[in-house]
Design a protein around this motif. Structure first.
Motif, PDB file in Angstrom:
ATOM      1  N   UNK A   1       0.824  -1.211   0.000  1.00 49.13           N
ATOM      2  CA  UNK A   1       0.000   0.000   0.000  1.00 49.13           C
ATOM      3  C   UNK A   1       0.864   1.269   0.000  1.00 49.13           C
ATOM      4  N   UNK A   2       2.017   1.213   0.665  1.00 48.24           N
ATOM      5  CA  UNK A   2       2.898   2.381   0.742  1.00 48.24           C
ATOM      6  C   UNK A   2       3.650   2.633  -0.563  1.00 48.24           C
ATOM      7  N   UNK A   3       3.599   1.673  -1.488  1.00 51.45           N
ATOM      8  CA  UNK A   3       4.320   1.829  -2.756  1.00 51.45           C
ATOM      9  C   UNK A   3       3.490   2.557  -3.817  1.00 51.45           C
ATOM     10  N   UNK A   4       2.214   2.794  -3.521  1.00 50.57           N
ATOM     11  CA  UNK A   4       1.334   3.453  -4.491  1.00 50.57           C
ATOM     12  C   UNK A   4       0.888   4.813  -3.947  1.00 50.57           C
ATOM     13  N   UNK A   5       1.098   5.849  -4.756  1.00 54.09           N
ATOM     14  CA  UNK A   5       0.710   7.206  -4.364  1.00 54.09           C
ATOM     15  C   UNK A   5      -0.797   7.384  -4.528  1.00 54.09           C
ATOM     16  N   UNK A   6      -1.384   8.183  -3.629  1.00 49.46           N
ATOM     17  CA  UNK A   6      -2.809   8.460  -3.694  1.00 49.46           C
ATOM     18  C   UNK A   6      -3.038   9.977  -3.847  1.00 49.46           C
ATOM     19  N   UNK A   7      -4.124  10.370  -4.511  1.00 49.86           N
ATOM     20  CA  UNK A   7      -5.123   9.517  -5.153  1.00 49.86           C
ATOM     21  C   UNK A   7      -4.695   9.110  -6.554  1.00 49.86           C
ATOM     22  N   UNK A   8      -5.492   8.236  -7.147  1.00 47.57           N
ATOM     23  CA  UNK A   8      -5.308   7.899  -8.554  1.00 47.57           C
ATOM     24  C   UNK A   8      -6.167   8.842  -9.385  1.00 47.57           C
ATOM     25  N   UNK A   9      -5.924   8.885 -10.660  1.00 44.13           N
ATOM     26  CA  UNK A   9      -6.781   9.652 -11.563  1.00 44.13           C
ATOM     27  C   UNK A   9      -7.264   8.717 -12.666  1.00 44.13           C
ATOM     28  N   UNK A  10      -8.451   9.010 -13.182  1.00 50.27           N
ATOM     29  CA  UNK A  10      -8.928   8.225 -14.317  1.00 50.27           C
ATOM     30  C   UNK A  10      -9.755   9.110 -15.245  1.00 50.27           C
ATOM     31  N   UNK A  11      -9.725   8.750 -16.501  1.00 49.28           N
ATOM     32  CA  UNK A  11     -10.479   9.497 -17.502  1.00 49.28           C
ATOM     33  C   UNK A  11     -11.632   8.644 -18.008  1.00 49.28           C
ATOM     34  N   UNK A  12     -12.712   9.314 -18.338  1.00 49.47           N
ATOM     35  CA  UNK A  12     -13.877   8.653 -18.930  1.00 49.47           C
ATOM     36  C   UNK A  12     -14.082   9.216 -20.324  1.00 49.47           C
ATOM     37  N   UNK A  13     -14.145   8.340 -21.308  1.00 53.83           N
ATOM     38  CA  UNK A  13     -14.395   8.762 -22.684  1.00 53.83           C
ATOM     39  C   UNK A  13     -15.304   7.746 -23.346  1.00 53.83           C
ATOM     40  N   UNK A  14     -16.482   8.198 -23.716  1.00 58.23           N
ATOM     41  CA  UNK A  14     -17.478   7.331 -24.355  1.00 58.23           C
ATOM     42  C   UNK A  14     -17.776   6.103 -23.497  1.00 58.23           C
ATOM     43  N   UNK A  15     -17.823   6.311 -22.167  1.00 58.58           N
ATOM     44  CA  UNK A  15     -18.151   5.217 -21.259  1.00 58.58           C
ATOM     45  C   UNK A  15     -16.993   4.313 -20.902  1.00 58.58           C
TER      46      UNK A  15
END
Length: 228
Positions: free
Chosen positions: A55-69
């Motif tokens: 858990x400490x190896x992953x930076x937070x938060x994540x980001x995500x994109x939505x395109x056409x669902x």
């Protein structure tokens, strides 16, 4: 008569609960507008809900994109040289994540991959190698996303609104010399607010109708079997 009555009623109740629990969740996911979002998450162990050491190896938060669902997730991994392999469940196995950026001086990298939804934990497999201590192991982990923390960073609608509010320049304005303003333009307080992500009201209508029909059908069947 009791056996004949119990079986169909039980099946109907199971179907009703499945519709109530599953359909709204899928509708909420489909209601996300095209754009970019941030979301918090925790890296869990593969077989329980305890936080993984990874858990400490992953930076937070994540980001995500939505395109056409379709959703594309991006995550930043620290101690990148230790995490030598990072694969996520793609529905038919585990596929390598795509590296979109890396920084050897900071020992980080940004990866991206496709996700179907953020309402359920995402299975992943990693390989951790620490040569200085002769450590070499494979792990199965899960990414549990916090839907309540999700914020819209930008959406297609907000971009369209900004474009509509741009006043076209006249010829006289275009001939003026381009100079930097003495002070930075004021930012509208409303623009600073994160856009709340909510399912569209219209999406809930088919669900309500479906549930109502199921309830009516179950009532009719119950009356029918009681009479028998």
């Amino acid at each position: 008569m009791k056996k004949c009555l119990t079986i169909p009623v039980s099946m109907l109740m199971m179907l009703i609960f499945a519709v109530i629990l599953y359909v709204p969740a899928s509708k909420a996911a489909a209601a996300l507008a095209d754009g970019t979002y941030s979301i918090g998450y925790t890296v869990l162990q593969g077989d329980n809900d305890s936080a993984s050491m990874a858990n400490d190896y992953w930076e937070k938060p994540a980001t995500f994109t939505v395109k056409n669902g379709e959703m594309t997730m991006q995550m930043k991994v620290n101690h990148s040289s230790w995490v030598t392999s990072f694969k996520v469940d793609n529905g038919g196995g585990f596929a390598d994540t795509q590296v979109v950026n890396s920084d050897s001086s900071e020992d980080t990298r940004v990866v991206q991959f496709k996700v179907k939804d953020v309402s359920n934990p995402l299975m992943a497999k990693i390989h951790v190698t620490v040569k200085t201590v002769d450590y070499d192991h494979d792990y199965t982990i899960r990414f549990a996303f916090d839907a309540k923390s999700m914020k819209a960073l930008s959406t297609a609608e907000s971009k369209a609104d900004k474009a509509a509010n741009v006043t076209p320049k006249t010829k006289s304005e275009g001939s003026a010399p381009a100079t930097a303003p003495a002070t930075a333009p004021a930012v509208n307080a409303e623009q600073k607010k994160a856009v709340a992500v909510n399912p569209q009201t219209g999406d809930t209508t088919p669900v309500t109708v479906l549930v109502a029909l199921l309830l009516i059908s179950s009532f009719i069947l119950i009356r029918k079997f009681v009479k028998l």
